[in-house]
Design a protein around this motif. Structure first.
Motif, PDB file in Angstrom:
ATOM      1  N   ALA A  51       1.377  11.053  -8.954  1.00  0.00           N
ATOM      2  CA  ALA A  51       1.499   9.743  -9.755  1.00  0.00           C
ATOM      3  C   ALA A  51       0.926   8.464  -8.441  1.00  0.00           C
ATOM      4  N   ALA A  52       1.240   8.782  -7.307  1.00  0.00           N
ATOM      5  CA  ALA A  52       0.797   7.658  -6.329  1.00  0.00           C
ATOM      6  C   ALA A  52      -0.708   7.938  -5.755  1.00  0.00           C
ATOM      7  N   ALA A  53      -0.988   9.240  -5.553  1.00  0.00           N
ATOM      8  CA  ALA A  53      -2.229   9.454  -5.045  1.00  0.00           C
ATOM      9  C   ALA A  53      -3.429   9.273  -5.900  1.00  0.00           C
ATOM     10  N   SER A  54      -4.441   9.213  -5.200  1.00  0.00           N
ATOM     11  CA  SER A  54      -5.908   9.070  -6.149  1.00  0.00           C
ATOM     12  C   SER A  54      -6.344  10.323  -6.894  1.00  0.00           C
ATOM     13  N   MET A  55      -6.973   9.962  -8.020  1.00  0.00           N
ATOM     14  CA  MET A  55      -7.316  11.067  -8.996  1.00  0.00           C
ATOM     15  C   MET A  55      -8.119  12.088  -8.027  1.00  0.00           C
ATOM     16  N   ALA A  84       0.850  17.436 -10.339  1.00  0.00           N
ATOM     17  CA  ALA A  84       0.388  16.340  -9.910  1.00  0.00           C
ATOM     18  C   ALA A  84      -0.663  15.636 -10.637  1.00  0.00           C
ATOM     19  N   ALA A  85      -1.633  16.670 -11.208  1.00  0.00           N
ATOM     20  CA  ALA A  85      -2.760  16.296 -11.815  1.00  0.00           C
ATOM     21  C   ALA A  85      -2.407  15.548 -13.012  1.00  0.00           C
ATOM     22  N   GLN A  86      -1.261  16.043 -13.783  1.00  0.00           N
ATOM     23  CA  GLN A  86      -0.745  15.485 -15.074  1.00  0.00           C
ATOM     24  C   GLN A  86      -0.128  14.201 -14.840  1.00  0.00           C
ATOM     25  N   SER A  87       0.853  14.089 -13.616  1.00  0.00           N
ATOM     26  CA  SER A  87       1.683  12.712 -13.558  1.00  0.00           C
ATOM     27  C   SER A  87       0.514  11.657 -13.141  1.00  0.00           C
ATOM     28  N   ASN A  88      -0.675  12.230 -12.579  1.00  0.00           N
ATOM     29  CA  ASN A  88      -1.791  11.195 -11.881  1.00  0.00           C
ATOM     30  C   ASN A  88      -2.215  10.640 -13.325  1.00  0.00           C
ATOM     31  N   GLN A  89      -2.684  11.395 -14.270  1.00  0.00           N
ATOM     32  CA  GLN A  89      -3.343  10.716 -15.258  1.00  0.00           C
ATOM     33  C   GLN A  89      -2.492   9.987 -16.388  1.00  0.00           C
ATOM     34  N   ALA A  90      -1.141  10.466 -16.359  1.00  0.00           N
ATOM     35  CA  ALA A  90       0.001   9.721 -17.129  1.00  0.00           C
ATOM     36  C   ALA A  90       0.272   8.302 -16.528  1.00  0.00           C
ATOM     37  N   THR A  91       0.352   8.272 -15.134  1.00  0.00           N
ATOM     38  CA  THR A  91       0.281   7.101 -14.488  1.00  0.00           C
ATOM     39  C   THR A  91      -0.979   6.258 -14.550  1.00  0.00           C
ATOM     40  N   GLY A 120       0.721  -1.371  -0.056  1.00  0.00           N
ATOM     41  CA  GLY A 120       0.046  -0.073   0.042  1.00  0.00           C
ATOM     42  C   GLY A 120       0.709   1.338  -0.048  1.00  0.00           C
ATOM     43  N   LEU A 121       1.816   1.318  -0.672  1.00  0.00           N
ATOM     44  CA  LEU A 121       2.844   2.537  -0.688  1.00  0.00           C
ATOM     45  C   LEU A 121       1.893   3.538  -1.290  1.00  0.00           C
ATOM     46  N   ASP A 122       1.362   3.321  -2.528  1.00  0.00           N
ATOM     47  CA  ASP A 122       0.498   4.339  -3.007  1.00  0.00           C
ATOM     48  C   ASP A 122      -0.934   4.873  -2.248  1.00  0.00           C
ATOM     49  N   GLN A 123      -1.348   3.866  -1.511  1.00  0.00           N
ATOM     50  CA  GLN A 123      -2.523   4.032  -0.692  1.00  0.00           C
ATOM     51  C   GLN A 123      -1.870   5.038   0.440  1.00  0.00           C
ATOM     52  N   LYS A 124      -0.670   4.755   0.936  1.00  0.00           N
ATOM     53  CA  LYS A 124      -0.253   5.730   2.068  1.00  0.00           C
ATOM     54  C   LYS A 124      -0.066   6.991   1.692  1.00  0.00           C
ATOM     55  N   GLY A 161       2.524   3.199  -8.882  1.00  0.00           N
ATOM     56  CA  GLY A 161       2.441   4.712  -9.233  1.00  0.00           C
ATOM     57  C   GLY A 161       3.611   5.538  -8.473  1.00  0.00           C
ATOM     58  N   ALA A 162       4.019   5.286  -7.539  1.00  0.00           N
ATOM     59  CA  ALA A 162       5.463   5.880  -6.979  1.00  0.00           C
ATOM     60  C   ALA A 162       6.563   5.871  -7.883  1.00  0.00           C
ATOM     61  N   ILE A 163       6.787   4.330  -8.594  1.00  0.00           N
ATOM     62  CA  ILE A 163       7.633   3.995  -9.565  1.00  0.00           C
ATOM     63  C   ILE A 163       7.579   4.876 -10.720  1.00  0.00           C
ATOM     64  N   ILE A 164       6.322   4.900 -11.409  1.00  0.00           N
ATOM     65  CA  ILE A 164       6.292   5.780 -12.510  1.00  0.00           C
ATOM     66  C   ILE A 164       6.536   7.288 -12.300  1.00  0.00           C
ATOM     67  N   GLY A 165       6.042   7.618 -10.953  1.00  0.00           N
ATOM     68  CA  GLY A 165       6.261   9.168 -10.651  1.00  0.00           C
ATOM     69  C   GLY A 165       7.653   9.449 -10.656  1.00  0.00           C
ATOM     70  N   LEU A 166       8.391   8.466 -10.058  1.00  0.00           N
ATOM     71  CA  LEU A 166      10.036   8.943 -10.117  1.00  0.00           C
ATOM     72  C   LEU A 166      10.712   8.832 -11.337  1.00  0.00           C
ATOM     73  N   ILE A 167      10.206   7.971 -12.141  1.00  0.00           N
ATOM     74  CA  ILE A 167      10.745   7.883 -13.738  1.00  0.00           C
ATOM     75  C   ILE A 167      10.251   9.266 -14.173  1.00  0.00           C
ATOM     76  N   LEU A 168       9.080   9.555 -14.064  1.00  0.00           N
ATOM     77  CA  LEU A 168       8.741  11.036 -14.686  1.00  0.00           C
ATOM     78  C   LEU A 168       9.223  12.281 -14.238  1.00  0.00           C
ATOM     79  N   ALA A 169       9.665  12.142 -12.929  1.00  0.00           N
ATOM     80  CA  ALA A 169      10.453  13.236 -12.243  1.00  0.00           C
ATOM     81  C   ALA A 169      11.850  13.334 -12.539  1.00  0.00           C
ATOM     82  N   ILE A 170      12.540  12.234 -13.009  1.00  0.00           N
ATOM     83  CA  ILE A 170      13.829  12.300 -13.427  1.00  0.00           C
ATOM     84  C   ILE A 170      13.562  12.769 -14.921  1.00  0.00           C
TER      85      ILE A 170
END
Length: 529
Positions: free
Chosen positions: A482-486, A230-237, A23-27, A252-261
């Motif tokens: 990327a990790a949080a809910s829409m 955040a809204a952009q990375s959310n939908q991309a994820t 539950g990392l994304d959920q946390k 979600g967190a992994i995808i977010g990290l790659i997008l952040a790089i």
């Protein structure tokens, strides 16, 4: 640059292990939700059952449209010609006047000569950068959210909001150029924080100008973290997880990290690097997306009249469960359109202020094209695709009341709905739309990083340490989004974008006579060519 990239890449390894924890994304979502709810309730306070910020936006857009004599219609072709470079000669012309006499527009020769040396990007580059900040997943996910909640009728009010917003965008972007700052190295700093502080000082309201400028800068930073990030990375994820079949609780967190790089590498270059990227990427992805929409629409041309019929009839007699009333569908349409094109928020004036011109109104005219491109064209096309897709009742308008709908027994939201619509008509469109969503997301994020950084500089100075601090915070929100809910992300994003409207409108009303004067000056200049 390579060392920095390697450092970021090595950072993924421990993150991949950590992301597998339950539950990392959920946390992350649970930790973020209280902040999202707080800001949403604070900004969207009601007056007679309607959020005041929406009343302010719509009334102001209508007022500016009338006050400036319908610039969204009368000067539309002029705006296109400015972007094409037809009137570039007026910026290159040298006015010879040894005594500094006033020009017909009222500016002295010294002022005009100084202005002609300012700016970093062309009209087209400024438009591309600003459009990349508005044309994003609001056009894909935001439209789907509007229709899921408000039904086809929400599209009508989105179009109306887009047409009126053209006038507001014209006013704020003219002021952005008029009151910009240029440092000794030629770097431009502009936007509402500058026309609020400098413009209101001219009018004798120094303290009000300082307060509203600071408030805007704070809200703009929040907007860059939320709607522009955040809204952009959310939908991309969402679309990446669906395409790749990722079900991990830390995906979600992994995808977010790659997008952040990826975003981190791009934003190091500043406005010139951003302009160089966006002037190539934005037209390409926008044209590609429009072609795909047109293909679906033309392939189902017999359903287009029915779709438009639903858009008009349900704008006034909505049947969607999520709204249930005329006011409800109107508010959904206006809110999603305002989020998408940002007219009234003042953000685009930050990018437009960097243009090479000595006539501030020239860039104001260029800017009025944004809401037309963003809302009237692209949002309407997305809406038609979704409505045509749902002709047979694939999902129920209104859905679960939070933006989600059931399709084939599975819940879809935002870009996921648009993806299903595309998949119905275009083979492997899930790959295409995933690429489009990611490109829209990245281009929006890099443009908004510039908006937020300019506001950060206004508050904390123009040093390298201040810049680095902002960029690290910005990249952190890529991962959070990327990790949080829409639901949490879009509530926060809406709140931050719309918060910018309050201080910005103070400047627009106080300074609209300045805009009228500058418009007259520019129109006289191009007539003399």
């Amino acid at each position: 640059m390579n060392k920095k990239l390697l450092t970021l890449l090595f950072a993924i390894v421990p993150m991949l292990t950590f992301a597998q924890e339950k539950g990392l994304d959920q946390k992350i979502d649970e930790a973020f939700k209280p902040f999202s709810d707080f800001f949403s309730k604070m900004i969207f306070f009601d007056i007679a059952g309607t959020p005041f910020v929406l009343i302010l936006l719509v009334f102001s857009a209508a007022f500016f449209t009338i006050y400036f004599g319908f610039p969204n219609i009368r000067h539309f072709l002029t705006a296109i010609n400015v972007v094409r470079g037809k009137y570039d000669e007026v910026d290159k012309a040298v006015v010879e006047n040894a005594y500094g006499d006033s020009t017909p527009g009222g500016d002295s020769i010294e002022t005009i000569r100084d202005e002609s040396q300012e700016g970093e990007v062309t009209h087209f580059q400024a438009l591309a950068t600003a459009v990349s900040g508005t044309v994003g997943n609001g056009n894909i996910a935001g439209v789907a959210l509007a229709i899921a909640l408000g039904g086809p009728g929400a599209t009508f009010w989105m179009i109306i909001c887009g047409l009126l917003g053209m006038s507001t965008k014209f006013v704020e972007c003219t002021l952005g150029v008029q009151y910009r700052d240029v440092d000794e190295e030629g770097t431009v700093y502009g936007g509402p924080m500058y026309y609020l502080s400098k413009g209101l000082k001219e009018k004798g309201f120094t303290m009000l100008g300082k307060i509203t400028a600071v408030l805007f800068a704070i809200f703009c930073i929040g907007g860059s973290f939320g709607g522009g990030n955040a809204a952009q990375s959310n939908q991309a994820t969402i679309v990446l997880k669906e395409l790749l079949g990722l079900e991990s609780t830390g995906a979600g967190a992994i995808i977010g990290l790659i997008l952040a790089i990826l975003v981190g590498i791009i934003i190091i270059g500043g406005i010139k690097r951003i302009a160089t990227v966006t002037e190539k990427v934005v037209p390409f992805m926008a044209v590609l997306y429009i072609i795909a929409c047109l293909y679906i629409i033309l392939s189902n041309v017999t359903l287009v009249d029915d779709a438009f019929g639903l858009i008009f009839t349900e704008a006034f007699s909505p049947k969607a469960i999520g709204v249930g009333s005329f006011i409800g569908v109107l508010l959904v349409g206006f809110q999603r359109a305002a989020f998408s094109n940002e007219a009234g928020a003042g953000s685009a004036s930050i990018a437009h202020s960097a243009v090479k011109t000595k006539y501030s109104a020239s860039e104001g005219l260029v800017a009025l094209l944004e809401p037309f491109i963003d809302t009237v064209v692209i949002c309407t096309m997305t809406a038609l695709v979704i409505i045509i897709f749902n002709t047979g009742g694939v999902f129920e308008y209104g859905g679960d009341g939070t933006g989600g709908v059931l399709i084939d027994g599975l819940r879809y939201e935002g870009a996921g709905i648009t993806s299903k619509a595309f998949a119905q008509y275009i083979p492997y469109s899930n790959v295409f739309l995933t690429i489009a969503v990611v490109l829209f997301a990245v281009s929006t994020m890099i443009s908004w990083s510039y908006y937020g950084l300019q506001s950060w500089k206004f508050l904390f100075g123009r040093g390298k340490k201040a810049d680095l601090t902002y960029k690290l915070l910005f990249l952190t929100f890529v991962v959070i989004g990327a990790a949080a809910s829409m639901g949490s992300i879009w509530a926060f994003s809406d709140a931050m974008i719309f918060a910018m409207v309050f201080p910005n409108m103070v400047g627009l009303y106080f300074l609209m006579p300045v805009v009228k004067k500058q418009l007259k000056r520019y129109l006289e200049a191009i007539k003399s060519l």
